[in-house]
Design a protein around this motif. Structure first.
Motif, PDB file in Angstrom:
ATOM      1  N   ALA A 276       0.835  -1.214   0.000  1.00  0.00           N
ATOM      2  CA  ALA A 276       0.000   0.000   0.000  1.00  0.00           C
ATOM      3  C   ALA A 276       0.864   1.256   0.000  1.00  0.00           C
ATOM      4  CB  ALA A 276      -0.920  -0.006   1.218  1.00  0.00           C
ATOM      5  N   GLY A 277       2.087   1.138   0.536  1.00  0.00           N
ATOM      6  CA  GLY A 277       3.019   2.263   0.533  1.00  0.00           C
ATOM      7  C   GLY A 277       3.955   2.241  -0.652  1.00  0.00           C
ATOM      8  N   ALA A 278       3.603   1.454  -1.703  1.00  0.00           N
ATOM      9  CA  ALA A 278       4.374   1.376  -2.940  1.00  0.00           C
ATOM     10  C   ALA A 278       5.799   0.889  -2.691  1.00  0.00           C
ATOM     11  CB  ALA A 278       4.392   2.718  -3.669  1.00  0.00           C
ATOM     12  N   ALA A 279       5.971  -0.057  -1.776  1.00  0.00           N
ATOM     13  CA  ALA A 279       7.305  -0.587  -1.470  1.00  0.00           C
ATOM     14  C   ALA A 279       7.847  -1.398  -2.634  1.00  0.00           C
ATOM     15  CB  ALA A 279       7.254  -1.453  -0.220  1.00  0.00           C
ATOM     16  N   SER A 280       9.162  -1.304  -2.845  1.00  0.00           N
ATOM     17  CA  SER A 280       9.810  -2.113  -3.866  1.00  0.00           C
ATOM     18  C   SER A 280       9.850  -3.572  -3.419  1.00  0.00           C
ATOM     19  CB  SER A 280      11.228  -1.607  -4.109  1.00  0.00           C
ATOM     20  OG  SER A 280      12.005  -1.754  -2.922  1.00  0.00           O
ATOM     21  N   ALA A 341      11.305   4.852   1.640  1.00  0.00           N
ATOM     22  CA  ALA A 341      11.955   5.931   2.394  1.00  0.00           C
ATOM     23  C   ALA A 341      11.777   5.733   3.900  1.00  0.00           C
ATOM     24  CB  ALA A 341      11.385   7.272   1.963  1.00  0.00           C
ATOM     25  N   ILE A 342      10.569   5.352   4.314  1.00  0.00           N
ATOM     26  CA  ILE A 342      10.314   5.112   5.740  1.00  0.00           C
ATOM     27  C   ILE A 342      11.162   3.951   6.239  1.00  0.00           C
ATOM     28  CG2 ILE A 342       8.574   4.384   7.420  1.00  0.00           C
ATOM     29  CD1 ILE A 342       6.488   5.782   5.601  1.00  0.00           C
ATOM     30  N   PHE A 343      11.230   2.888   5.445  1.00  0.00           N
ATOM     31  CA  PHE A 343      11.990   1.693   5.815  1.00  0.00           C
ATOM     32  C   PHE A 343      13.467   2.038   6.017  1.00  0.00           C
ATOM     33  CE2 PHE A 343      14.308  -2.218   4.983  1.00  0.00           C
ATOM     34  CZ  PHE A 343      13.565  -3.180   5.644  1.00  0.00           C
ATOM     35  N   ASP A 344      14.037   2.758   5.041  1.00  0.00           N
ATOM     36  CA  ASP A 344      15.466   3.094   5.124  1.00  0.00           C
ATOM     37  C   ASP A 344      15.764   4.035   6.287  1.00  0.00           C
ATOM     38  OD1 ASP A 344      15.943   1.524   2.942  1.00  0.00           O
ATOM     39  OD2 ASP A 344      15.941   3.166   1.493  1.00  0.00           O
ATOM     40  N   GLU A 345      14.884   5.025   6.522  1.00  0.00           N
ATOM     41  CA  GLU A 345      15.134   5.959   7.619  1.00  0.00           C
ATOM     42  C   GLU A 345      15.007   5.262   8.967  1.00  0.00           C
ATOM     43  OE1 GLU A 345      13.429  10.085   9.613  1.00  0.00           O
ATOM     44  OE2 GLU A 345      12.981   9.635   7.527  1.00  0.00           O
ATOM     45  N   LEU A 346      14.019   4.403   9.096  1.00  0.00           N
ATOM     46  CA  LEU A 346      13.825   3.679  10.352  1.00  0.00           C
ATOM     47  C   LEU A 346      15.035   2.793  10.649  1.00  0.00           C
ATOM     48  CD1 LEU A 346      11.906   3.131  12.691  1.00  0.00           C
ATOM     49  CD2 LEU A 346      10.779   1.392  11.286  1.00  0.00           C
ATOM     50  N   GLN A 347      15.560   2.123   9.623  1.00  0.00           N
ATOM     51  CA  GLN A 347      16.737   1.284   9.823  1.00  0.00           C
ATOM     52  C   GLN A 347      17.947   2.115  10.231  1.00  0.00           C
ATOM     53  OE1 GLN A 347      17.266  -2.584   9.250  1.00  0.00           O
ATOM     54  NE2 GLN A 347      18.443  -1.565  10.850  1.00  0.00           N
TER      55      GLN A 347
END
Length: 392
Positions: A276-280, A341-347
């Motif tokens: 839903a968040g257009a994740a790759s 973007a959310i995934f990378d920033e959270l990591q």
């Protein structure tokens, strides 16, 4: 009579057999502890040719850094008196070692034949003392009595007796305490509860090896030959206890494993939210893998008894991760691919300051495992990855 427990059993030997088996397992753990300490032991094989077979490197009796094999026959008894040669012969470890010698002689192996006895030797018995040091062939009384015991001529013992050693072993009441003390020295940062849990895990794996049950990562064993799986299942090596060793030496570090097979299954709420968040595709696979690692770590800690019983500790971590994830989500909402973007920033935030969130720590203050736990929280529908509909 209401209960047969009041009857005298016609055969009550079963309990003693179990006690002897358990004692042998504790003895087999000792060379495993040497291996964990980085000693010369390369692997330990249980119930193959002898009760225990220990393989070592660096023995001066070997050439070209070959393997030195110690074939061990373990004997126990309830008596507390010191062992004389008469006692050793009566318990028959030499008959087993004689058969082993006949099996491996001429194979090119460099080896020793050890009779491990529970208790201590009688220092006044010169024959048993000589036998214990590999000098039985130099003691006329020892040579004659062993030949009579094995029903062979004394000349047949020329190659056998120099290979024989008698090794006194701790008694049943002491062996576990001694072993756990060694384990505690190897892991000084661990609590005694964790040391006890790790020791019980070593016992379990050794029991499995003794019974020939499949052990994890047996294909990684360091061996010179290519024995069949049935034999490999009886062997403990550095590969089979690698996770225990890293818990002792690096309790703040967790070894990751290949959990790719866990990616193939029903689509979870985590995957749906990422889509839903257009994740790759790469981010979706990484999120699934990280979540699997976090769950595996949690289950291992629970099995070892190391996971805290207070639910508030886990809740505190989850709330901190949830607040951080929602903050990252707000900062990237509206982007074309917000999930990535959310995934990378959270990591990045978890890698930079894992101790801020994992204060106990539950996940070894490891940013990768914490990211996996964050993915599990998303799977529980507590936050999304930048879709138009807020999961909260």
């Amino acid at each position: 009579m209401a209960d047969p427990i009041d009857l005298e059993a016609p055969d009550d030997t079963g309990s003693g057999v179990v006690r002897r088996f358990e004692y042998q397992v504790h003895i087999a753990v000792q060379p495993v502890l040497e291996m964990l300490a980085g000693g010369s032991v390369t692997h330990v094989t249980c119930e193959h040719i002898e009760d225990i077979v220990v393989a070592r490197r660096g023995d001066p009796r070997c050439v070209d850094d070959g393997v030195f094999w110690d074939f061990q026959q373990i004997k126990t008894r309830d008596a507390v008196e010191p062992w004389t040669l008469r006692d050793v012969l009566a318990s028959k470890p030499l008959k087993s070692l004689w058969r082993t010698h006949a099996t491996v002689a001429g194979t090119g192996l460099t080896y020793q034949l050890t009779a491990g006895i529970e208790g201590h030797l009688d220092p006044a018995d010169e024959a048993v003392v000589a036998l214990s040091k590999g000098q039985g062939g130099d003691n006329a009384a020892c040579r004659q009595r062993v030949a009579t015991h094995l029903k062979v001529k004394e000349d047949a013992l020329t190659d056998f007796l120099p290979l024989v050693r008698i090794r006194p072993l701790p008694r049943r009441g002491d062996i576990e305490l001694r072993n756990t003390r060694v384990l505690a020295d190897l892991g000084p940062k661990l609590t005694m509860a964790m040391i006890d849990a790790l020791y019980n895990e070593l016992l379990r794996r050794t029991r499995d090896a003794t019974q020939g049950l499949s052990v994890a990562r047996w294909t990684e064993l360091l061996v010179l030959d290519s024995p069949p799986p049935a034999v490999l299942n009886k062997r403990l090596s550095a590969g089979t206890v690698a996770d225990v060793r890293q818990r002792l030496t690096r309790p703040d570090h967790v070894l990751l494993e290949d959990l790719s097979q866990q990616l193939h299954g029903p689509e979870t709420a985590l995957v749906r939210k990422l889509r839903a968040g257009a994740a790759s595709r790469e981010v979706i696979e990484e999120a699934q893998m990280l979540r699997a690692h976090a769950e595996r770590h949690r289950f291992k800690e629970l099995a070892l008894g190391a996971w805290p019983g207070d639910q508030a500790v886990e809740t505190d971590l989850d709330q901190r991760l949830l607040l951080l994830a929602r903050r990252a989500g707000r900062s990237h909402r509206g982007q074309p691919q917000p999930a990535d973007a959310i995934f990378d920033e959270l990591q990045r935030m978890l890698d930079a300051s894992p101790g801020t969130y994992d204060r106990h720590p539950l996940y070894a203050q490891d940013g990768v495992l914490l990211m996996g736990r964050a993915c599990a929280i998303s799977d529980e529908c507590k936050f999304d990855w930048g879709s138009d509909r807020d999961a909260s």
